[in-house]
Design a protein around this motif. Structure first.
Motif, mmCIF file in Angstrom:
data_model
loop_
_atom_site.group_PDB
_atom_site.id
_atom_site.type_symbol
_atom_site.label_atom_id
_atom_site.label_comp_id
_atom_site.label_asym_id
_atom_site.label_seq_id
_atom_site.Cartn_x
_atom_site.Cartn_y
_atom_site.Cartn_z
ATOM 1 N N THR A 120 0.327 11.846 -8.424
ATOM 2 C CA THR A 120 -0.708 11.352 -9.328
ATOM 3 C C THR A 120 -0.532 9.858 -9.516
ATOM 4 N N LEU A 121 -1.480 9.248 -10.190
ATOM 5 C CA LEU A 121 -1.367 7.817 -10.478
ATOM 6 C C LEU A 121 -0.131 7.536 -11.309
ATOM 7 N N SER A 122 0.221 8.442 -12.196
ATOM 8 C CA SER A 122 1.399 8.261 -13.027
ATOM 9 C C SER A 122 2.669 8.258 -12.180
ATOM 10 N N HIS A 123 2.755 9.184 -11.205
ATOM 11 C CA HIS A 123 3.912 9.215 -10.312
ATOM 12 C C HIS A 123 4.034 7.909 -9.536
ATOM 13 N N ILE A 124 2.920 7.438 -9.000
ATOM 14 C CA ILE A 124 2.930 6.220 -8.188
ATOM 15 C C ILE A 124 3.312 5.022 -9.044
ATOM 16 N N ILE A 144 -4.962 13.307 -0.244
ATOM 17 C CA ILE A 144 -3.764 13.094 0.570
ATOM 18 C C ILE A 144 -4.061 12.066 1.670
ATOM 19 N N GLY A 145 -3.187 11.080 1.760
ATOM 20 C CA GLY A 145 -3.369 10.020 2.746
ATOM 21 C C GLY A 145 -4.150 8.826 2.241
ATOM 22 N N VAL A 190 0.844 -1.194 0.000
ATOM 23 C CA VAL A 190 0.000 0.000 0.000
ATOM 24 C C VAL A 190 0.876 1.239 0.000
ATOM 25 N N HIS A 191 0.506 2.215 -0.821
ATOM 26 C CA HIS A 191 1.177 3.512 -0.851
ATOM 27 C C HIS A 191 0.189 4.573 -0.385
ATOM 28 N N ARG A 192 0.647 5.451 0.518
ATOM 29 C CA ARG A 192 -0.169 6.559 0.987
ATOM 30 C C ARG A 192 0.097 7.798 0.111
#
Length: 417
Positions: A279-283, A308-309, A271-273
């Protein structure tokens, strides 16, 4: 004369009797009496030594059993004490909530004694581990009725017996000698007390629907050093048994660094907070995955607004070959070419025009028609590089010694032909 004859007769008789006695003093094998006596004494001592050795062996076995029993009792009294550094927090589910700890690279957990925490003949999982409505569901929900017996999954000791109105409701936390901790939430009644030693299968509570619950069920968690792990990674709930007697967890590495995400599989769910500006692209770039996969795992679309979070689930694949920016930038193109140089003339050839390519082929940049490098920019993916330079993703991976899951960094140089 007659007297002399009688005298000699008596002497001869005496001599014969003496010879007969001397013959009897010898054993059947001709050994003298003193040697026979020595042998009897030796046999007696040998028998005595054998009896002493047998008694000593039996005593050693008894002492070993006693020692093993004492060790087992100590392990239950202080479960996994060395692993948890004697941290016996009776308040927080995660005993290391505000502490930094050094997680081991791997840890073997014995699950042979596992017992299902509920008695239902058919196990129904109401909710799985993972993100749920913008929050993380750190266990699984097992269907039961109010008042059903809840049992300890392994031998252990009750660390927490408490109540949480907006969360677990009435709940127990057990620590086990194998290194795991298990959490039992939404209970209706306690049957075990704090610091009580319990055995696998022993009744510890009754099921209910207390706390943040929409219906009767058991919220069941497995944790290691405070970190939650998907119970389905360990237990086959359909068949009510662990997948393996000894389960080895591995600390997944993301981009070459420890993540404190433990898994028994190569594709661990993590899981990433969301942070400000992400953005989804960064993640997707950060964890070497795609936006489409993130959307599929989290039930969102590419246009969904992130807060955020917010918890975003992804598959934390282990990177077998890390293509770090420093490693590539410090390597001159000539050296890279010599390392990546194909071994056969056929391998040197550029992709044949006869080969069907589903993406449009663009002319490579001028300057070096044989070897082309691309500097990674924001938003670049292996798919975009394959489209731009007219080569397959597999070829790019082969030329650079990377995999599809390798995380590329901005500024990193990738060979594309």
């Amino acid at each position: 004369m007659r007297i002399l004859s009688t005298f000699f007769t008596c002497c001869g008789f005496i001599i014969g009797v003496h010879a007969n006695v001397a013959g009897q003093d010898k054993s059947q094998d001709g050994a003298p009496a003193n040697e026979r006596l020595d042998r009897q004494i030796s046999e007696l001592m040998a028998n005595r030594v054998s009896a002493t050795k047998i008694a000593s062996d039996e005593l050693a076995v008894a002492r070993l059993d006693e020692f093993n029993g004492l060790m087992a009792a100590e392990n239950l009294m202080f479960p996994a004490d060395e692993l948890y550094n004697s941290n016996w927090d009776t308040v927080h589910v995660n005993p290391f909530l505000n502490a930094r700890i050094d997680f081991p690279d791997s840890y073997s957990i014995n699950c042979a004694s596992f017992t299902m925490p509920i008695d239902n003949e058919t196990v129904k999982v109401n909710s799985k581990y993972g993100p749920r409505r913008r929050r993380m569901h750190r266990g699984i929900d097992l269907d039961l009725q109010v008042g059903d017996t809840v049992r300890a999954a392994f031998d252990g000791k009750v660390r927490i017996k408490s109540f949480e109105r907006r969360g677990y409701g009435y709940y127990l936390v057990l620590r086990h000698p194998n290194g795991l901790e298990t959490v039992y939430g939404h209970l209706s009644k306690f049957l075990a007390r704090e610091n009580q030693i319990v055995r696998a299968g022993e009744a510890i509570a009754l099921g209910g629907s207390t706390g943040r619950s929409s219906g009767a069920h058991l919220h069941f968690e497995t944790r290691f050093l405070g970190k939650d792990i998907d119970p389905a990674e360990i237990i086959d709930f359909e068949n009510k048994t662990p997948y393996k007697d000894d389960y080895v967890f591995h600390n997944i590495k993301i981009n070459g660094r420890k993540s404190n995400i433990y898994s028994t599989s190569a594709d661990a769910l993590a899981v990433h907070r969301v942070r400000q500006g992400e953005t989804l692209s960064h993640i997707a770039r950060r964890y070497g995955t795609s936006v489409a996969e993130l959307c599929r795992l989290n039930g969102i679309t590419q246009t969904s607004k992130l807060s955020i979070g917010q918890a975003i689930q992804f598959r934390a694949r282990q990177v077998t070959v890390e293509a770090s920016r420093d490693a590539i930038q410090n390597t001159q193109p000539a050296k890279q070419e010599s390392v990546q140089k194909p071994q056969t003339p056929a391998a040197k050839a550029t992709p044949s025009t006869d080969k069907k390519i589903e993406v449009p082929i663009q002319t490579p940049p001028e300057g070096d028609e044989e070897t082309v490098y691309h500097t990674i920019k924001s938003g670049d993916t292996l798919y975009l590089l394959s489209r731009r330079y007219g080569v397959s993703i597999e070829k790019i991976c082969e030329l650079n010694g990377i995999t599809r899951n390798t995380i590329m960094k901005i500024g990193q140089k990738i060979r594309c032909s």
